[in-house]
Design an enzyme around this catalytic site. Structure first.
Site, PDB file in Angstrom:
ATOM      1  N   CYS A 146       8.171  -2.611   0.418  1.00  0.00           N
ATOM      2  CA  CYS A 146       7.616  -1.333   0.887  1.00  0.00           C
ATOM      3  C   CYS A 146       8.392  -0.659   2.020  1.00  0.00           C
ATOM      4  O   CYS A 146       8.628   0.553   1.955  1.00  0.00           O
ATOM      5  CB  CYS A 146       6.142  -1.476   1.268  1.00  0.00           C
ATOM      6  SG  CYS A 146       5.464  -3.115   1.261  1.00  0.00           S
ATOM      7  N   ARG A 195       9.537 -15.482  -0.165  1.00  0.00           N
ATOM      8  CA  ARG A 195       8.385 -15.885   0.636  1.00  0.00           C
ATOM      9  C   ARG A 195       8.328 -17.402   0.716  1.00  0.00           C
ATOM     10  O   ARG A 195       8.561 -18.096  -0.270  1.00  0.00           O
ATOM     11  CB  ARG A 195       7.086 -15.342   0.029  1.00  0.00           C
ATOM     12  CG  ARG A 195       7.050 -13.835  -0.027  1.00  0.00           C
ATOM     13  CD  ARG A 195       5.771 -13.308  -0.637  1.00  0.00           C
ATOM     14  NE  ARG A 195       5.856 -11.875  -0.862  1.00  0.00           N
ATOM     15  CZ  ARG A 195       4.926 -11.161  -1.504  1.00  0.00           C
ATOM     16  NH1 ARG A 195       3.842 -11.765  -1.961  1.00  0.00           N
ATOM     17  NH2 ARG A 195       5.074  -9.864  -1.688  1.00  0.00           N
ATOM     18  N   GLN A 251       9.301  -8.675  -7.949  1.00  0.00           N
ATOM     19  CA  GLN A 251       8.072  -7.904  -8.148  1.00  0.00           C
ATOM     20  C   GLN A 251       8.364  -6.675  -9.008  1.00  0.00           C
ATOM     21  O   GLN A 251       9.395  -6.022  -8.831  1.00  0.00           O
ATOM     22  CB  GLN A 251       7.523  -7.432  -6.808  1.00  0.00           C
ATOM     23  CG  GLN A 251       6.827  -8.488  -5.993  1.00  0.00           C
ATOM     24  CD  GLN A 251       6.184  -7.887  -4.763  1.00  0.00           C
ATOM     25  OE1 GLN A 251       6.823  -7.173  -4.007  1.00  0.00           O
ATOM     26  NE2 GLN A 251       4.912  -8.179  -4.550  1.00  0.00           N
ATOM     27  N   ASP A 297       7.514  -3.688  -8.684  1.00  0.00           N
ATOM     28  CA  ASP A 297       6.913  -2.984  -7.558  1.00  0.00           C
ATOM     29  C   ASP A 297       6.985  -1.472  -7.756  1.00  0.00           C
ATOM     30  O   ASP A 297       7.900  -0.960  -8.392  1.00  0.00           O
ATOM     31  CB  ASP A 297       7.681  -3.361  -6.287  1.00  0.00           C
ATOM     32  CG  ASP A 297       6.783  -3.439  -5.068  1.00  0.00           C
ATOM     33  OD1 ASP A 297       5.621  -3.011  -5.181  1.00  0.00           O
ATOM     34  OD2 ASP A 297       7.251  -3.919  -4.031  1.00  0.00           O
ATOM     35  N   HIS A 329       5.699   2.334  -5.441  1.00  0.00           N
ATOM     36  CA  HIS A 329       4.956   2.990  -4.364  1.00  0.00           C
ATOM     37  C   HIS A 329       4.807   4.465  -4.698  1.00  0.00           C
ATOM     38  O   HIS A 329       5.775   5.107  -5.112  1.00  0.00           O
ATOM     39  CB  HIS A 329       5.666   2.800  -3.027  1.00  0.00           C
ATOM     40  CG  HIS A 329       5.705   1.367  -2.598  1.00  0.00           C
ATOM     41  ND1 HIS A 329       6.793   0.559  -2.825  1.00  0.00           N
ATOM     42  CD2 HIS A 329       4.762   0.595  -2.011  1.00  0.00           C
ATOM     43  CE1 HIS A 329       6.532  -0.651  -2.376  1.00  0.00           C
ATOM     44  NE2 HIS A 329       5.310  -0.661  -1.879  1.00  0.00           N
ATOM     45  N   LYS A 331      -7.913  -3.236  -2.112  1.00  0.00           N
ATOM     46  CA  LYS A 331      -7.096  -3.317  -3.322  1.00  0.00           C
ATOM     47  C   LYS A 331      -7.962  -3.589  -4.542  1.00  0.00           C
ATOM     48  O   LYS A 331      -9.098  -4.061  -4.453  1.00  0.00           O
ATOM     49  CB  LYS A 331      -6.042  -4.409  -3.193  1.00  0.00           C
ATOM     50  CG  LYS A 331      -6.612  -5.810  -2.992  1.00  0.00           C
ATOM     51  CD  LYS A 331      -5.518  -6.867  -2.988  1.00  0.00           C
ATOM     52  CE  LYS A 331      -6.112  -8.259  -2.772  1.00  0.00           C
ATOM     53  NZ  LYS A 331      -5.150  -9.332  -3.045  1.00  0.00           N
ATOM     54  N   HIS A 343       0.462   1.070  -2.979  1.00  0.00           N
ATOM     55  CA  HIS A 343       1.304  -0.035  -3.438  1.00  0.00           C
ATOM     56  C   HIS A 343       0.735  -0.516  -4.774  1.00  0.00           C
ATOM     57  O   HIS A 343      -0.485  -0.640  -4.912  1.00  0.00           O
ATOM     58  CB  HIS A 343       1.252  -1.223  -2.472  1.00  0.00           C
ATOM     59  CG  HIS A 343       1.525  -0.891  -1.043  1.00  0.00           C
ATOM     60  ND1 HIS A 343       2.655  -1.306  -0.380  1.00  0.00           N
ATOM     61  CD2 HIS A 343       0.794  -0.206  -0.126  1.00  0.00           C
ATOM     62  CE1 HIS A 343       2.613  -0.901   0.875  1.00  0.00           C
ATOM     63  NE2 HIS A 343       1.482  -0.222   1.059  1.00  0.00           N
TER      64      HIS A 343
END
Length: 642
Positions: free
Chosen positions: A338, A367, A385, A387, A389, A469, A515
């Site tokens: 992000c 991670r 991911q 991902d 946004h 979320k 997100h």
């Protein structure tokens, strides 16, 4: 003697002498059949053993062993029974830690110099059966915390002592079961004869309290049911799950490997796995392009100050890798994408007319996961991911969430997942941002779910630190749930990074950031796909769609020609022209889950055709290579459309 009123919830009420036990009251209040199935009762939000004496007017509801709550009690009691059996067999050689009921079973952690193995199960189960037949009661008593500490000090049970010394309570409850005494809230079944249907399943290493610096214990897992039929169904289910284990199939199908020399939790994609991954990525990119997204690429590290601004160092540092110094500046591997997308946003000025801005990235993040938590593709330390946004105005928020849900469900259905559970996760205890923004975000997520007509459950306190979320947990062929998709609303990062756009009034306004990840991570999603399809992927997703093989060496050149031709026409095909028997080649292709085997003999070579054999063993009529290409294209098109 004083009298009290005892009643079954929504049922009969009777007068009893004070101190009557639950079991004695049940004899008067429920049928013999129900009483024989009742392992405990629920009263005023508390679970009570049937041996509990009642001192005041009480209304309760029986908890039968077949119910979800009853099964949990049965399994917790079986954990105690197993601990008693272990103590009977090995005595003071073993120290006990904790033994709860869990989903589908129970476990108990033991500290023993020689770790337990499945070879010990036969003796432990035999002792458990002996104890079941002895009808040993579960007896509860409450004592002061100090008395409990003295008791376990005498026994040398160091793990119980550690738990007791951390408790902030004056009294605790102990359960005695034969010679085994445990620190436990209960309740438990009346006696060991209730525990007739059980099975020890596996062992695993488990650090005490999940801390790698603490002793490694042996965790013995087991399960228990109310009847033998349910146990058999469960064991059959486990066997099918073992056959579908993505770690086993990943090795068998040459999809991925994990090696100690590289590092735990780090995936090496082999050619077939890399091709499977590319197919997912290409489909993902195409679908996002159709839905108005633009593709981004960002680095793997950033200055540490970036993670201070984002709040990750305050709220997520335990999951981040240690900083590294470069040119006297501290950098860290990214745990999220992000802040990079925000950096791209801030590279230019923006107007309200540009919104919504939809950016996506297949971004690899890192991670820290504890070694004991790593599990094949499902739990790794480096993963990609899917991902995205979205930056939008407040008036666009609900529609954007709705559109994300729409795309999400479409993609999941394409991959064969049309069963799922939806959760709305609300503000956690540790959070940032104003209550007003949290309320607005939560309401937008809720309204989008309701607009879509999706049933959902509220998961209190399970939101991320910067916003609420939506989580979508997909169900595979065996009915198991997997966390994949997540949609999060964020007012916090735009504020921290001082993001803005020029509004219709000419003033500066703060955008809202959404997100979202639809697959969660490619690694986990591929792991779920492997288990969902048992490695036999639909044709459009199969890394190897066909394998051509000759009967004798006389057809080797023809096989080579067809192989080159079909690859050029877009078929994912491999060849097997070894000097081996045809049945052997077919068997190998079946083990590799190849959808189609193309068999070539003298007749096919002479006629310019191929014989097409399906993975189930059925042969299609001989056809030209071009006809086979049409068959593949048509089947793939139908597969994706589904």
């Amino acid at each position: 003697m004083a009298e009290i009123q005892v009643s079954v919830q929504d049922g009969e009420s009777k007068t009893f002498p004070q101190g009557v036990t639950v079991a004695e009251a049940l004899k008067e209040l429920v049928s013999s059949k129900q009483r024989k199935q009742t392992v405990a009762v629920q009263s005023n939000g508390r679970m009570l053993d049937v041996s509990t004496p009642l001192m005041t007017d009480t209304a309760f509801a029986p908890v039968v062993v077949q119910s979800e709550a009853g099964l949990e009690i049965l399994r917790h009691s079986t954990a105690h029974l197993m601990a008693l059996a272990v103590k009977e067999l090995y005595g003071d050689q073993v120290k006990v830690a904790i033994g709860p009921a869990i989903e589908d079973g129970f476990y108990y952690d033991f500290d023993r110099e020689k770790a337990f193995t499945p070879d010990d199960f036969e003796a432990i189960e035999a002792k458990m059966i002996e104890l079941v037949n002895a009808r040993i009661p579960f007896e509860r008593r409450e004592v002061s915390r100090e008395e409990a500490i003295r008791f376990f000090e005498e026994l040398g049970e160091v793990y119980k002592l550690e738990l007791l010394r951390e408790m902030e309570t004056d009294t605790v409850s102990l359960y005695t079961h034969g010679r085994f005494v445990d620190l436990c809230r209960g309740p438990h079944v009346p006696d060991s004869s209730w525990i007739k249907v059980f099975k020890l399943l596996r062992v695993a290493g488990s650090y005490w309290r999940g801390d790698e610096k603490r002793p490694m214990l042996t965790r013995i897992y087991g399960t228990a049911f109310a009847d033998k039929k349910e146990l058999k169904q469960y064991l059959d289910h486990l066997e099918e799950a073992r056959k579908r284990d993505h770690r086993k199939l990943g090795k068998q199908l040459s999809l991925f490997t994990i090696q100690d020399q590289i590092g735990p939790g780090l995936i090496l994609w082999q050619p077939r796995g890399a091709l499977l991954r590319r197919l997912l990525e290409d489909y993902w990119k195409d679908e996002h392009y159709k839905n108005g997204y633009q593709l981004l690429y960002t680095p793997h590290i950033a200055r540490q100050d970036l993670w201070k601004t984002s709040g990750h160092l305050d709220f997520y540092s335990e999951n981040m890798y240690s900083a590294m110094e470069i040119d006297e500046v501290m950098y860290q591997l990214k745990p999220m994408n992000c802040p990079f997308h925000i950096g791209i946003y801030k590279a230019d000025k923006h107007s309200y007319r540009e919104f919504p801005i939809r950016w996506c990235e297949l971004g690899t993040v890192y991670r820290y996961e504890r070694t004991g938590a790593l599990h094949g593709l499902m739990r790794v330390r480096g993963f990609t991911q899917d991902d995205a946004h979205i930056f939008c105005r407040p008036d666009q928020l609900e529609d954007e969430i709705f559109n994300i849900i729409d795309l999400n469900l479409h993609i999941l259905k394409t991959f064969g997942f049309d069963q799922y559970d939806v959760y709305l996760s609300t503000r956690p205890e540790k959070y940032v941002g104003s209550d007003e923004h949290w309320q607005l975000s939560t309401q937008a997520l809720k309204q989008a779910l309701e607009k879509k007509g999706l049933q959902y459950q509220v998961d209190p306190g399970e939101g991320v630190f910067y916003g609420p979320k939506i989580d979508i947990k997909i169900k595979d062929q065996l009915g198991r749930s997997w966390q994949c998709s997540t949609i999060q609303v964020d007012f916090n990062l735009p504020e921290r990074f001082q993001m803005s756009y020029t509004g219709v009034d000419g003033g500066e306004h703060q955008p809202i950031m959404i997100h979202r990840a639809l697959m969660g991570s490619l690694e986990r999603f591929i792991g779920v796909l492997i288990e969902h399809y048992a490695g036999a992927f639909p044709l459009w997703l199969a890394p190897e769609q066909a394998r051509i093989m000759n009967i004798t060496d006389d057809q080797a050149d023809y096989c080579e020609q067809i192989h080159v031709k079909l690859r050029a026409l877009g078929v994912r095909i491999e060849k097997d022209i070894r000097n081996e028997k045809l049945n052997y080649k077919i068997r190998e292709a079946q083990l590799m889950k190849v959808p189609y085997m193309l068999i070539v003999g003298d007749r096919e070579k002479e006629e310019g055709t191929i014989t097409v054999r399906q993975k189930d063993g059925k042969n299609l009529p001989a056809m030209t290579p071009e006809a086979f290409v049409d068959l593949v294209v048509d089947e793939c098109r139908r597969g994706i459309a589904h």
